[in-house]
Design a protein around this motif. Structure first.
Motif, PDB file in Angstrom:
ATOM      1  N   LEU A  96       0.839  -1.213   0.000  1.00  0.00           N
ATOM      2  CA  LEU A  96       0.000   0.000   0.000  1.00  0.00           C
ATOM      3  C   LEU A  96       0.868   1.255   0.000  1.00  0.00           C
ATOM      4  O   LEU A  96       0.593   2.217  -0.717  1.00  0.00           O
ATOM      5  CB  LEU A  96      -0.920  -0.001   1.225  1.00  0.00           C
ATOM      6  CG  LEU A  96      -2.034  -1.043   1.212  1.00  0.00           C
ATOM      7  CD1 LEU A  96      -2.771  -1.047   2.548  1.00  0.00           C
ATOM      8  CD2 LEU A  96      -3.019  -0.783   0.076  1.00  0.00           C
ATOM      9  N   MET A  97       1.940   1.247   0.813  1.00  0.00           N
ATOM     10  CA  MET A  97       2.820   2.422   0.868  1.00  0.00           C
ATOM     11  C   MET A  97       3.524   2.625  -0.469  1.00  0.00           C
ATOM     12  O   MET A  97       3.653   3.758  -0.937  1.00  0.00           O
ATOM     13  CB  MET A  97       3.865   2.254   1.974  1.00  0.00           C
ATOM     14  CG  MET A  97       3.285   2.282   3.372  1.00  0.00           C
ATOM     15  SD  MET A  97       4.565   2.438   4.665  1.00  0.00           S
ATOM     16  CE  MET A  97       5.531   0.950   4.421  1.00  0.00           C
ATOM     17  N   PHE A 131      10.884   5.702   0.898  1.00  0.00           N
ATOM     18  CA  PHE A 131      10.711   5.952  -0.529  1.00  0.00           C
ATOM     19  C   PHE A 131       9.360   6.604  -0.809  1.00  0.00           C
ATOM     20  O   PHE A 131       9.253   7.550  -1.589  1.00  0.00           O
ATOM     21  CB  PHE A 131      10.816   4.647  -1.327  1.00  0.00           C
ATOM     22  CG  PHE A 131      10.317   4.781  -2.732  1.00  0.00           C
ATOM     23  CD1 PHE A 131      11.089   5.407  -3.701  1.00  0.00           C
ATOM     24  CD2 PHE A 131       9.053   4.326  -3.090  1.00  0.00           C
ATOM     25  CE1 PHE A 131      10.613   5.571  -4.997  1.00  0.00           C
ATOM     26  CE2 PHE A 131       8.572   4.489  -4.376  1.00  0.00           C
ATOM     27  CZ  PHE A 131       9.355   5.110  -5.334  1.00  0.00           C
ATOM     28  N   ALA A 132       8.312   6.081  -0.152  1.00  0.00           N
ATOM     29  CA  ALA A 132       6.952   6.574  -0.405  1.00  0.00           C
ATOM     30  C   ALA A 132       6.633   7.753   0.510  1.00  0.00           C
ATOM     31  O   ALA A 132       5.487   8.181   0.578  1.00  0.00           O
ATOM     32  CB  ALA A 132       5.940   5.452  -0.210  1.00  0.00           C
ATOM     33  N   THR A 133       7.620   8.295   1.210  1.00  0.00           N
ATOM     34  CA  THR A 133       7.458   9.399   2.151  1.00  0.00           C
ATOM     35  C   THR A 133       6.237   9.197   3.036  1.00  0.00           C
ATOM     36  O   THR A 133       5.460  10.116   3.273  1.00  0.00           O
ATOM     37  CB  THR A 133       7.369  10.763   1.423  1.00  0.00           C
ATOM     38  OG1 THR A 133       6.180  10.812   0.657  1.00  0.00           O
ATOM     39  CG2 THR A 133       8.574  10.983   0.533  1.00  0.00           C
ATOM     40  N   CYS A 134       6.087   7.957   3.552  1.00  0.00           N
ATOM     41  CA  CYS A 134       4.918   7.637   4.378  1.00  0.00           C
ATOM     42  C   CYS A 134       5.156   7.979   5.840  1.00  0.00           C
ATOM     43  O   CYS A 134       4.314   8.593   6.483  1.00  0.00           O
ATOM     44  CB  CYS A 134       4.563   6.161   4.231  1.00  0.00           C
ATOM     45  SG  CYS A 134       3.231   5.657   5.304  1.00  0.00           S
ATOM     46  N   GLY A 135       6.305   7.572   6.364  1.00  0.00           N
ATOM     47  CA  GLY A 135       6.640   7.976   7.724  1.00  0.00           C
ATOM     48  C   GLY A 135       6.308   6.971   8.803  1.00  0.00           C
ATOM     49  O   GLY A 135       6.733   7.134   9.940  1.00  0.00           O
ATOM     50  N   THR A 141      17.022   7.894   0.045  1.00  0.00           N
ATOM     51  CA  THR A 141      15.836   7.173  -0.418  1.00  0.00           C
ATOM     52  C   THR A 141      14.604   8.085  -0.413  1.00  0.00           C
ATOM     53  O   THR A 141      13.801   8.073  -1.349  1.00  0.00           O
ATOM     54  CB  THR A 141      15.583   5.945   0.477  1.00  0.00           C
ATOM     55  OG1 THR A 141      16.778   5.165   0.536  1.00  0.00           O
ATOM     56  CG2 THR A 141      14.454   5.100  -0.068  1.00  0.00           C
ATOM     57  N   MET A 142      14.465   8.883   0.665  1.00  0.00           N
ATOM     58  CA  MET A 142      13.332   9.826   0.740  1.00  0.00           C
ATOM     59  C   MET A 142      13.401  10.815  -0.414  1.00  0.00           C
ATOM     60  O   MET A 142      12.393  11.119  -1.068  1.00  0.00           O
ATOM     61  CB  MET A 142      13.355  10.577   2.075  1.00  0.00           C
ATOM     62  CG  MET A 142      13.078   9.713   3.283  1.00  0.00           C
ATOM     63  SD  MET A 142      12.786  10.677   4.794  1.00  0.00           S
ATOM     64  CE  MET A 142      14.434  11.089   5.293  1.00  0.00           C
TER      65      MET A 142
END
Ligand SMILES: [K+]
Ligand SMILES: [K+]
Lengths: 480, 480
Positions: free
Chosen positions: B334-335, B422-426, B446-447
């Motif tokens: 999902l991320m 990578f997905a800047t989800c946190g 990566t971010m």
């Protein structure tokens, strides 16, 4: 559906039972080669499940559990090489013969079926022409609507192809066995064992299966470059695929005439082999459980061996579970990519990956069409590649989530064994052997999806068609 | 390169320093909006790294380590929400203000830049027209060769867009804050804290960042449906993307006029949200460390909350590392998919995934073109989608292998935190906080790759072009 229709329309009312079955098979092979392939694999698996569960097949002359018999049958017919029982001790001589016969039927079957599927939808008539075409020019699937009778594959033609595949396979297996046999004698193996084991190992190598005939596995040969080298050659040739082998056989002196498919398969396979080797050297050279005690040349050789085996050979000189997590992830990726199209190797296939990257390169360079080796690649093939990758990713994701939830085992082991099953690679962290029956069934289904699914999917998709009555207005979403 | 060329060609020899810089920026924004975006992000990150490393920013009035300051700057500007220091206690009031200002600049910056990039290559002239276009018809990237001056984005137009984005963002943040503020008062938070925390939380929600202003995090509100619901609304709107928000603002009563991009984003987001919720319920309802002790409605609500937060909100009411491995893998997927295009959400973007599946559906049904909502999707967009996915998969793979090798941590935690970066989800399993400096730098990179890379990649690719002087002969490899 259509097969029954053909059969019903057949003029001979008093047709024999045998004739009807033959006509039904003929009809199905004509109307839907993909469905025919699934049927053949399913029938073989059911037959071998029955045979493996018989008392005569086990060393203790007892009935083998249904889930273990099914798993072994799938693993053998799909040339995976994973096992839930100890393959060296569980089976009787009869059981071992079943394994040997099964991997050869499975390996030759998949080469033949994949070649048929790859060519059935070709515009050209005549399988011979198509076979030649596959090995040095425009080989395969084109959107041409439903397969009409003139274009469909007939059983007679399938027979010819089958013969060519069997002769090639047996020739390669014989050469590999001839390399292994004297070596085993030198190593002090008894004559009878050396004969049987060399034939067994060469079949396991060329069919990319990876079972061992002896309880110690490859341990007696782990420093034998000749032995391991012969296995690598067998696995490498098996994983390239029949169109490539056929091209070698017909014109190995003239690489310029090879088709784009042959060149692309070779280039991608070699790139992956070298990349895998380099990564294993970097990641494992100081791992005391794997290559830490080896000198430089041994580390290189063992890394190369491991890299080739992830293509989907499945032989291993080390305990896979001792690899660093980083190496396991590298292996996951290499196994997922797998071997060549119409090969005994599994995975999404090297050309599928190559097409994705060719598309990205074309996009980056602003070219209208994908290009490779001075040829344009038709753009509709990208959709096929994307479909195959989505199929693979979905299968691996669903199986991993189920196995994780059943076992609560660590992700690195679960992902490795699931991808090994999907890509019919056969390397294992040991997780598969400890699975409960539900997990065994899921892994068997994963192997089936991986083997039969990827081989038939592309053909089934390419064969499907529907008329578009009107052209809709075009509109562009944003991606990325 | 080209920017300097433009500057050198400028007629005013005695131009002021300010004028030259302005012209240089103008030139770069015109000639290469993607490079301009990378430059803006890099400059902001360097500035905030400097500011965070100042003694005045830390609670102890000491210099913060360079790698921690850099990581925090990247995490703030890329609205990721991961941290290597304790965000609630490490920073001073000044430091916390930096975080608040940083996420707003980062969030609004990415909305604006992504919108510019998405529209810069559009054929239409005038940004207003393009903006409207993006919200209800053909919005974006078309292969039209190098951007000519008439089509390029000018700073004046960027100013207008920026103003629209700022007004929309502040309006949404104000509404979310207004929902949070009275609730915090009722919950007994002091007036000053309630004011600051409600504004802080709403900014963290809409920008999809996910930092908490207080040491206990969301624990005081973990059963507060109103509070968590407000956060979800903020995260949901932020993750849809500016074109969708703009379409809502202009015509929420007339969904039929929404563009395919808007409909596709909404449908895919809702499908993922529900699928995530259902999977979390199934996988976690009996996990005593997460939802095991909750009743049915709480389990559903918390599963929905977790599902929305993987879009890339990054707030969490549970200890992520206590999730089953299966749920972690679901979260990884999902991320990785992330939010909408031109949104504060990260990942490969929901429309990218949708385009891949539309291609597979079209292939399965034998249609010549991809279709959605009664519109044809141009086929060249598939190449863009494939490129974005390859970029994402490669970034995640490389970062995971490096972090695995550095830490030897378990794969489930490494993969989760790397994809979260990578997905800047946190969301985090706790791994990121314990990384050595080399790991911190890799995660920061990566971010940056995830945020700036995916946003600029598609635009950079779409802008690139090269003439093809002759058409090569076509040839078809086999895939799958
Ligand atoms: K295998
Ligand atoms: K975030």
């Amino acid at each position: 559906m259509r097969a029954q229709g053909l059969q019903a329309r057949a003029p001979h009312r008093a047709m024999s039972w045998y004739g009807r079955v033959r006509d039904a098979i003929d009809g199905l092979a004509r109307s839907s080669p993909a469905r025919f392939a699934i049927l053949v694999f399913t029938a073989l698996i059911l037959l071998f499940t029955l045979l493996f569960s018989l008392p005569i097949s086990s060393a203790t002359r007892t009935v083998t559990n249904l889930h273990d018999a099914l798993f072994t049958a799938v693993s053998v017919i799909c040339v995976t090489g994973l096992s839930t029982v100890d393959m060296a001790t569980h089976w009787s001589g009869f059981g071992n013969s079943l394994v040997f016969i099964g991997v050869n039927i499975g390996g030759i079957g998949v080469l033949t079926l994949a070649s048929i599927l790859g060519m059935a939808i070709s515009r050209r008539l005549g399988l011979r022409a198509r076979l030649m075409a596959a090995s040095d020019t425009n080989p395969s699937r084109i959107h041409v609507g439903p397969v009409n009778e003139g274009q469909a594959v007939r059983l007679g033609e399938v027979g010819n192809l089958l013969l060519t595949v069997i002769v090639s396979a047996l020739a390669i297996e014989a050469i590999v066995a001839a390399m292994l046999f004297p070596r085993m004698l030198i190593d002090g193996v008894a004559l009878g064992d050396a004969l049987w084991h060399s034939v067994y190992y060469s079949a396991m190598a060329f069919t990319n299966t990876g079972f061992n005939p002896n309880a110690q596995g490859l341990t007696p040969f782990e420093n034998d470059y000749w032995f391991l080298g012969a296995l690598m050659i067998g696995v490498f040739l098996g994983s390239l695929g029949f169109p490539v082998i056929y091209a070698f056989a017909r014109g190995w002196r003239n690489p310029r005439r090879w088709s784009v498919h042959v060149k692309l398969t070779l280039l991608t396979t070699l790139l992956l082999m070298v990349a895998g080797m380099v990564l294993y050297i970097i990641l494992e050279f100081d791992n005391p459980e794997t290559f830490g005690d080896l000198d430089a040349s041994d580390t290189v050789f063992q890394s190369l061996f491991l890299s080739v085996m992830t293509r989907s050979g499945g032989f291993s000189t080390i305990d896979v579970s001792e690899l660093h997590g980083s190496s396991l992830l590298v292996s996951d990726m290499l196994m997922f990519i797998g071997g060549g199209s119409a090969s005994t190797g599994g995975g999404i296939k090297v050309t599928t990956l190559a097409v994705l990257f060719l598309a990205a390169f074309a996009e980056a360079r602003g070219k209208v069409s994908m290009e490779a080796f001075g040829r344009r690649i038709p753009r509709d093939i990208l959709r096929l590649a994307v479909s195959v990758v989505l199929w693979g990713a979905t299968t691996v994701a669903v199986a991993s989530i189920l196995i994780l939830q059943i076992t609560h085992a660590p992700l690195d082991h679960v992902l490795f064994d699931v991808i090994s099953a999907f890509a019919t690679c056969g390397l294992s962290t040991g997780l598969t052997q400890d699975l409960p029956p539900s997990g065994v069934i899921i892994m068997a289904a994963t192997m089936f999806m991986g083997r039969v699914g990827t081989v038939t999917l592309a053909a089934a998709l390419a064969a499907s068609t529907s008329r578009q009555l009107f052209k809709r207005p075009e509109e562009r979403p944003i991606v990325g």
